[in-house]
Design an enzyme around this catalytic site. Structure first.
Site, PDB file in Angstrom:
ATOM      1  N   GLU A   1     -20.851  31.210 -24.251  1.00  9.14           N
ATOM      2  CA  GLU A   1     -21.432  32.538 -24.474  1.00  9.14           C
ATOM      3  C   GLU A   1     -21.658  32.824 -25.957  1.00  9.14           C
ATOM      4  O   GLU A   1     -22.372  33.770 -26.319  1.00  9.14           O
ATOM      5  CB  GLU A   1     -20.543  33.622 -23.840  1.00  9.14           C
ATOM      6  CG  GLU A   1     -19.333  34.061 -24.642  1.00  9.14           C
ATOM      7  CD  GLU A   1     -18.180  33.073 -24.664  1.00  9.14           C
ATOM      8  OE1 GLU A   1     -17.121  33.426 -25.213  1.00  9.14           O
ATOM      9  OE2 GLU A   1     -18.330  31.948 -24.143  1.00  9.14           O
TER      10      GLU A   1
ATOM     11  N   CYS B   1     -11.927  29.729 -22.546  1.00  6.29           N
ATOM     12  CA  CYS B   1     -10.887  29.732 -23.583  1.00  6.29           C
ATOM     13  C   CYS B   1      -9.616  30.400 -23.054  1.00  6.29           C
ATOM     14  O   CYS B   1      -8.946  29.845 -22.203  1.00  6.29           O
ATOM     15  CB  CYS B   1     -11.413  30.383 -24.864  1.00  6.29           C
ATOM     16  SG  CYS B   1     -10.434  29.993 -26.344  1.00  6.29           S
TER      17      CYS B   1
ATOM     18  N   HIS C   1     -16.801  27.855 -26.008  1.00  3.52           N
ATOM     19  CA  HIS C   1     -17.425  29.156 -25.714  1.00  3.52           C
ATOM     20  C   HIS C   1     -18.936  29.050 -25.554  1.00  3.52           C
ATOM     21  O   HIS C   1     -19.680  29.231 -26.526  1.00  3.52           O
ATOM     22  CB  HIS C   1     -17.145  30.123 -26.860  1.00  3.52           C
ATOM     23  CG  HIS C   1     -15.746  30.604 -26.953  1.00  3.52           C
ATOM     24  ND1 HIS C   1     -15.319  31.779 -26.368  1.00  3.52           N
ATOM     25  CD2 HIS C   1     -14.669  30.091 -27.598  1.00  3.52           C
ATOM     26  CE1 HIS C   1     -14.031  31.968 -26.642  1.00  3.52           C
ATOM     27  NE2 HIS C   1     -13.617  30.958 -27.384  1.00  3.52           N
TER      28      HIS C   1
END
Length: 228
Positions: A203, A85, A201
């Site tokens: 994660e 990002c 994302h």
């Protein structure tokens, strides 16, 4: 392998990255943006957030943070580097990956789950992914990937496109493009394929408590670097 997560003023996904790497039983440290020491890290991650409040352009100020001198040198030596990002925006500003990230086509901040389909057959991040689509959260206002025609051709010819936005079945369609990115591009790598940038994302979809482990499948790919 030792991981380093760079923290800029305005980073807000740094702890998410640390938590995910620790869930993967990896050694990880946070690297402050004013430091000049990568602390012996083998793999560097630039996390999401709003570095320096997104003043000027997203990532434009963070690109000149003191630690970026060491990060750039690390990448130029062939060291692994990933930007997620805002981190992808920083990579683009530092010219570590081709292209730029522009304001979303709808001129709005978009935060939702989307689907990605892996593209590069030999990049570390995607070569081991065999499903047609992965559900990954996205949250950005300036994630519209853009590059000129020659750059796009080079990216496609060299297998540098990591991910494209798609629907749940893996079909790459205009309707599945959440921000207007050219050719539905959601992530790219550099020519040497040791620097990776992606807008969504992974994660944030890597903990069983979140009910979605698709991001963990992507993050697990970086452990293959240990075997290289």
């Amino acid at each position: 392998m030792k991981f380093g997560v760079v923290v800029f003023p305005g980073s807000n996904c740094d702890q998410d990255a640390v938590d995910t790497l620790e869930l993967m039983d990896q050694e990880v440290v946070k690297l402050w943006h004013k430091d000049h020491d990568l602390q012996g890290c083998d793999f560097i991650i630039l996390p999401g957030g709003f570095s320096y409040g997104d003043y000027l352009r997203t990532g434009a100020v963070a690109r000149f943070s003191p630690i970026m001198n060491e990060v750039i040198a690390h990448a130029n030596r062939g060291g692994y580097l990933m930007g997620i990002c805002n981190g992808f925006q920083v990579l683009a500003e530092a010219r570590l990956v081709p292209g730029v990230l522009l304001r979303n086509a709808n001129q709005q901040y978009v935060c939702k789950n989307i689907y990605l389909t892996p593209q590069s057959p030999d990049a570390l991040l995607t070569a081991g992914l065999d499903r047609p689509s992965y559900k990954i959260p996205m949250a950005h206002g300036e994630g519209r990937y853009f590059a000129d025609a020659d750059t796009l051709k080079s990216l496609n010819d060299n297998g540098q496109v990591l991910f494209r936005y798609c629907d749940e079945t893996g079909a790459i369609t205009e309707a599945a493009n959440p921000n207007g990115s050219l050719e539905n591009i959601a992530g790219v790598t550099n020519l040497s394929k040791n620097v990776f940038g992606m807008m969504p994302h992974p994660e944030r979809a890597a903990d069983p408590a979140l009910g979605n482990m698709d991001g963990r499948l992507i993050m697990d790919q970086i452990l293959k670097a240990v075997l290289v």
